[in-house]
Design an enzyme around this catalytic site. Structure first.
Site, PDB file in Angstrom:
ATOM      1  N   ARG A   1       7.791 -12.778  42.334  1.00  0.00           N
ATOM      2  CA  ARG A   1       9.012 -12.129  42.744  1.00  0.00           C
ATOM      3  C   ARG A   1       8.937 -11.560  44.313  1.00  0.00           C
ATOM      4  O   ARG A   1       8.012 -10.660  44.338  1.00  0.00           O
ATOM      5  CB  ARG A   1       9.195 -10.940  41.786  1.00  0.00           C
ATOM      6  CG  ARG A   1      10.568 -10.085  42.392  1.00  0.00           C
ATOM      7  CD  ARG A   1      11.723 -10.904  42.164  1.00  0.00           C
ATOM      8  NE  ARG A   1      13.067 -10.033  42.205  1.00  0.00           N
ATOM      9  CZ  ARG A   1      14.435 -10.502  42.183  1.00  0.00           C
ATOM     10  NH1 ARG A   1      14.545 -11.759  41.927  1.00  0.00           N
ATOM     11  NH2 ARG A   1      15.403  -9.745  42.360  1.00  0.00           N
TER      12      ARG A   1
ATOM     13  N   GLU B   1       1.675   5.644   9.394  1.00  0.00           N
ATOM     14  CA  GLU B   1       0.218   5.965   9.279  1.00  0.00           C
ATOM     15  C   GLU B   1      -0.454   7.191   9.693  1.00  0.00           C
ATOM     16  O   GLU B   1      -1.149   7.624  10.052  1.00  0.00           O
ATOM     17  CB  GLU B   1      -0.920   4.758   9.739  1.00  0.00           C
ATOM     18  CG  GLU B   1      -0.697   3.290   9.076  1.00  0.00           C
ATOM     19  CD  GLU B   1      -0.914   3.518   7.502  1.00  0.00           C
ATOM     20  OE1 GLU B   1      -1.733   4.124   7.191  1.00  0.00           O
ATOM     21  OE2 GLU B   1      -0.419   2.591   6.835  1.00  0.00           O
TER      22      GLU B   1
ATOM     23  N   GLY C   1      16.071  -5.481  37.141  1.00  0.00           N
ATOM     24  CA  GLY C   1      17.027  -6.166  36.269  1.00  0.00           C
ATOM     25  C   GLY C   1      16.716  -7.122  35.108  1.00  0.00           C
ATOM     26  O   GLY C   1      16.957  -7.269  33.980  1.00  0.00           O
TER      27      GLY C   1
ATOM     28  N   THR D   1       2.816   6.973   1.170  1.00  0.00           N
ATOM     29  CA  THR D   1       3.952   7.908   1.845  1.00  0.00           C
ATOM     30  C   THR D   1       4.917   8.196   0.813  1.00  0.00           C
ATOM     31  O   THR D   1       5.301   7.092  -0.014  1.00  0.00           O
ATOM     32  CB  THR D   1       4.691   7.141   3.037  1.00  0.00           C
ATOM     33  OG1 THR D   1       3.625   7.239   4.075  1.00  0.00           O
ATOM     34  CG2 THR D   1       5.718   8.028   3.506  1.00  0.00           C
TER      35      THR D   1
ATOM     36  N   GLN E   1       3.911  -0.767  43.172  1.00  0.00           N
ATOM     37  CA  GLN E   1       3.799  -1.761  42.126  1.00  0.00           C
ATOM     38  C   GLN E   1       2.636  -1.652  41.491  1.00  0.00           C
ATOM     39  O   GLN E   1       2.271  -1.655  40.437  1.00  0.00           O
ATOM     40  CB  GLN E   1       4.347  -2.986  42.635  1.00  0.00           C
ATOM     41  CG  GLN E   1       4.705  -3.945  41.507  1.00  0.00           C
ATOM     42  CD  GLN E   1       6.131  -3.916  40.576  1.00  0.00           C
ATOM     43  OE1 GLN E   1       6.648  -2.419  40.985  1.00  0.00           O
ATOM     44  NE2 GLN E   1       6.562  -4.631  39.973  1.00  0.00           N
TER      45      GLN E   1
ATOM     46  N   PHE F   1       0.707  -1.193  -0.162  1.00  0.00           N
ATOM     47  CA  PHE F   1       0.001  -0.100   0.091  1.00  0.00           C
ATOM     48  C   PHE F   1       0.959   1.194   0.034  1.00  0.00           C
ATOM     49  O   PHE F   1       1.575   1.622   0.849  1.00  0.00           O
ATOM     50  CB  PHE F   1      -0.835  -0.020   1.261  1.00  0.00           C
ATOM     51  CG  PHE F   1      -1.942   0.915   1.415  1.00  0.00           C
ATOM     52  CD1 PHE F   1      -3.011   0.805   0.458  1.00  0.00           C
ATOM     53  CD2 PHE F   1      -1.791   2.227   2.319  1.00  0.00           C
ATOM     54  CE1 PHE F   1      -4.070   1.730   0.655  1.00  0.00           C
ATOM     55  CE2 PHE F   1      -2.969   3.097   2.363  1.00  0.00           C
ATOM     56  CZ  PHE F   1      -3.985   2.671   1.712  1.00  0.00           C
TER      57      PHE F   1
ATOM     58  N   GLY G   1       5.861  -0.958   3.544  1.00  0.00           N
ATOM     59  CA  GLY G   1       5.900  -2.386   3.836  1.00  0.00           C
ATOM     60  C   GLY G   1       5.577  -3.442   2.903  1.00  0.00           C
ATOM     61  O   GLY G   1       4.512  -3.214   1.998  1.00  0.00           O
TER      62      GLY G   1
ATOM     63  N   ARG H   1       1.875   1.444  39.733  1.00  0.00           N
ATOM     64  CA  ARG H   1       2.388   1.342  38.447  1.00  0.00           C
ATOM     65  C   ARG H   1       1.750   0.792  37.257  1.00  0.00           C
ATOM     66  O   ARG H   1       1.942   1.034  35.931  1.00  0.00           O
ATOM     67  CB  ARG H   1       4.042   0.859  38.496  1.00  0.00           C
ATOM     68  CG  ARG H   1       4.791   1.951  39.478  1.00  0.00           C
ATOM     69  CD  ARG H   1       6.166   1.058  39.918  1.00  0.00           C
ATOM     70  NE  ARG H   1       6.989   1.225  38.789  1.00  0.00           N
ATOM     71  CZ  ARG H   1       8.107   0.731  38.643  1.00  0.00           C
ATOM     72  NH1 ARG H   1       8.545   0.313  40.111  1.00  0.00           N
ATOM     73  NH2 ARG H   1       9.027   0.633  37.757  1.00  0.00           N
TER      74      ARG H   1
END
Length: 562
Positions: free
Chosen positions: A333, A451, A428, A159, A352, A156, A198, A355
Site C-alpha cells: 500500500r 477456560e 478502511g 463449567t 507503521q 469436556f 463445546g 505499530r
C-alpha cells in the site's frame, strides 16, 4: 492415512512466487528457508505441507466466499469436516504420544483454516481424549479407539451456569451406590447445569463430567471426573435422565455447537470414574495414591491446564495471521512520498513500523514459550499416565497450572490488542470481511474468557507466587520448582538490594540488564503484595477479606509475570 508430502527441504519450502512483495523479500539479510527449518524442523514442515495440500484438494474444505451460512448448516459442515479429518488420520495415537509438538502443529494448521473446525477437533480428540488418557487407567483405554474412529464423539464438561473459573466449587454430584456399584450423576438445580460446553449442543455422545464425589455416609472427596454417555451414538437422542441442548448463535465460532446439560440421577458404572488420582472400591471405600488433598488436586491440574495451554497456541496463531495480513498490506500500500509524483509503501513510515513490528517480535517470543509449555504439559501428562505419584509430580502440576494461568492472559490479550491494531493499520480496507481480520478478532475474543477469565487466572498465578514467598519468609523454605521458573526468587533479599548500574544506553542492549530489572521488579511487587496481605490479616480481616482487599495489589504481580 493421509497422503504425505515427499522430498527434501526444497520440496517443503519451494520458492515464493514473484509479486509485489518481492522487493522487500529480496532485501532480507537472512535466508527465510533456513530460518523456517531452524524454528520448525523438517517433521513439522512436512506435516504442515501435508495438511494444507490435503485440505486444498478436498472439495469438502472449499470456503464459500461471500456466502454466510445459516447456523444449522455451519454446524453440520463443521461436523462433516471433523469426521473427514478423522478419516484422513494425519496423526496416529502413537504419533501424538511420541511427538507432542506435531499435535500442536495439527491444531494450529486447522485453526489457520477455520477455528470452528480446529476447536471442534481439539475438544473431541485432545481435550476429551487427553482427559481419558491422562486421568484414567487401563480400564479406560477401551475408549481411545472409539474416539479415533468416531464411534463416540466427546466433550469436556466442567463449567456450570453458576461456576466457571472456580472449578473446585462446581455443584454437580456423583454419589456412589455400593449395592449396584454405580455412581449417580445428579444436577441439584438449574444453576448447577453444565454450561458453555463445546460439542455438547448437537453432536457429543459422551462427556467427561466433573462432579463432587461422595461415598456412602455422605463424605465428599472433592472434584473428580467421570465418563458419562449423554446421547445415543446412532440417533443422537438424549440418554434417559439427561436434558441436553444447544445454546444458540454466538459472536463467533458458530461451527462449534456450545451446549448445556442437566442430569437427573443418571447411573453410570463404577469403572467410569477416571481414577488416576482417586478411586472407589466396589464396597465404597475411597482410595488415592496421594498423601493429601493438595497433592491430589495438584496432580489433577494437568487436565484443567490443557485447555489453557492450548489457548496460548491458538491466540498466537491468530496473531500470526493478523500480523502477516497487515505487514503484507503495508508493504504494498503506497501513500505519500518525498515528491508529488512518488509514493512509498506505508511500511516505510516509522509510525507503521512502531505499530506492527512489536507484535511481530511478540509472535516469536510467545511461540517459543507456547511450544516449551506444551512440552512441559506433555511430560506432566505422561507422568500421570504412568505410576509417578511423587511430590515432584504434584508440584509440577501446580507450576504448570500457574504458568498456564499467566500464559493464557498474556497470549490472548496480546492477540486481541494486536489484531485490532492490524485492523486499524490496514485503514478502511481492514474493515472488509474478506480480509479475515474481523473473523480473527471475533474468534480470538473468547480466548480471553473460556477456560478461566483472564483476570481471575492472573490471581491464581499471583497466589502461587505469594504462597512460595510466604513459606520462604515464615519458615525458611527454599523457593524452587521442577521447571525452575521461580528459582531466582531464592535470592529474593539480595535481588531487592541491587541498584541499577548500567553506564550507557548501549549497555542496556545486553539481555542481562532487562532480565535483572525484571527480577528486581517481581521481587519488589511480591514484597509489597505480601506486606499488604499480611497487614490486612493483622487488622482483623479473615483470609477471604484480606485477599479481596489486596486483590488489586496482588494482581500487579501477576500482570508483571505475564
Amino acid at each position: 492415512m493421509a497422503p504425505t508430502s515427499e522430498g527434501g527441504a526444497e520440496a517443503l519450502l519451494p520458492d515464493l512466487p514473484k509479486g509485489p512483495l518481492q522487493a522487500y523479500r529480496s532485501r532480507a539479510s537472512f535466508c527465510w528457508k533456513e530460518l523456517a527449518l531452524f524454528l520448525e524442523g523438517e517433521d513439522v514442515l512436512r506435516l504442515k505441507k501435508t495438511i494444507f495440500s490435503t485440505l486444498e484438494n478436498d472439495p469438502l474444505f472449499a470456503h464459500s466466499h461471500g456466502e454466510e451460512l445459516c447456523l444449522e448448516k455451519c454446524r453440520e459442515l463443521s461436523f462433516l469436516r471433523c469426521l473427514r479429518l478423522l478419516e484422513l488420520s494425519f496423526l496416529s495415537m502413537e504419533d501424538m504420544v511420541a511427538s507432542p509438538l506435531l499435535v500442536q502443529t495439527l491444531i494450529a494448521c486447522l485453526g489457520m483454516y477455520d477455528w470452528s473446525l480446529g476447536i471442534k477437533f481439539l475438544l473431541h480428540m485432545l481435550t476429551f481424549g487427553s482427559a481419558i488418557y491422562s486421568s484414567g487407567s487401563k480400564r479406560h483405554l477401551k475408549y481411545l479407539p472409539k474416539i479415533f474412529n468416531m464411534e463416540i464423539f466427546g466433550c469436556f464438561a466442567v463449567t456450570e451456569l453458576s461456576h466457571g473459573s472456580n472449578a473446585k466449587a462446581v455443584r454437580t454430584t456423583a454419589h456412589y451406590d455400593p449395592t449396584t456399584e454405580e455412581f449417580i450423576i445428579h444436577t441439584p438445580d438449574f444453576e448447577a447445569a453444565k454450561f458453555w460446553v463445546g460439542n455438547m449442543g448437537k453432536t457429543a455422545t459422551h462427556a467427561v463430567v466433573f462432579a463432587q464425589l461422595y461415598t456412602p455416609g455422605g463424605q465428599c472427596h472433592g472434584l473428580h471426573s467421570f465418563v458419562v454417555q449423554i446421547r445415543d451414538p446412532k440417533t443422537l437422542l438424549p440418554m434417559p435422565g439427561v436434558m441436553v441442548g444447544d445454546m444458540g448463535k454466538k459472536l463467533g465460532l458458530n461451527g462449534v455447537d456450545s451446549g448445556f446439560a442437566m442430569f437427573h440421577k443418571v447411573r453410570i458404572p463404577r469403572q467410569d470414574l477416571l481414577n488416576r488420582t482417586g478411586d472407589v472400591t466396589p464396597e465404597g471405600t475411597y482410595v488415592t495414591p496421594f498423601k493429601d488433598d493438595k497433592q491430589r488436586f495438584g496432580a489433577s491440574l494437568g487436565t484443567l491446564s490443557f485447555g489453557r495451554v492450548a489457548i496460548v497456541g491458538m491466540s498466537i496463531v491468530n496473531l500470526k495471521l493478523a500480523v502477516s495480513i497487515a505487514l503484507r498490506f503495508s508493504a504494498t500500500r503506497c501513500q505519500f512520498g518525498p515528491t508529488d509524483g512518488e509514493e512509498v509503501p506505508v511500511l516505510e513510515y516509522q509510525m507503521q513500523q512502531w505499530r506492527l513490528l512489536p507484535y511481530l517480535a511478540a509472535i516469536y517470543a510467545l511461540d517459543h514459550f507456547s511450544k516449551s509449555l506444551f512440552l512441559d504439559l506433555a511430560e506432566l501428562q505422561q507422568g500421570l499416565a504412568g505410576t509417578d505419584h511423587s511430590a515432584r509430580q504434584a508440584e509440577l502440576g501446580r507450576e504448570i497450572h500457574a504458568l498456564a494461568s499467566a500464559g493464557k492472559p498474556l497470549a490472548s490479550w496480546t492477540a486481541q490488542r494486536g489484531i485490532q491494531e492490524c485492523r486499524e493499520a490496514c485503514g478502511g480496507h481492514g474493515y472488509l470481511a474478506v480480509n479475515r481480520l474481523g473473523d480473527l478478532r471475533n474468534d480470538n475474543d473468547p480466548n480471553c474468557t473460556y477456560e478461566g477469565d483472564n483476570n481471575v487466572l492472573l490471581q491464581q498465578t499471583s497466589s502461587y507466587l505469594l504462597s512460595l514467598l510466604a513459606r520462604h519468609v515464615q519458615g525458611g523454605a527454599r523457593i524452587e520448582s521442577p521447571l525452575r521458573t521461580v528459582d531466582f526468587l531464592e535470592a529474593y533479599p539480595d535481588i531487592l538490594g541491587r541498584r541499577f548500574t548500567c553506564p550507557s544506553v548501549d549497555g542496556c542492549l545486553d539481555s542481562a540488564v532487562p532480565l535483572a530489572a525484571y527480577e528486581w521488579l517481581v521481587c519488589y511487587l511480591l514484597r509489597e503484595s505480601h506486606q499488604k496481605l499480611t497487614q490486612e490479616k493483622r487488622s482483623g480481616s479473615n483470609d477471604f477479606e484480606a485477599r479481596n482487599n489486596s486483590q488489586v495489589a496482588t494482581s500487579l504481580v501477576s500482570e508483571l509475570v505475564k
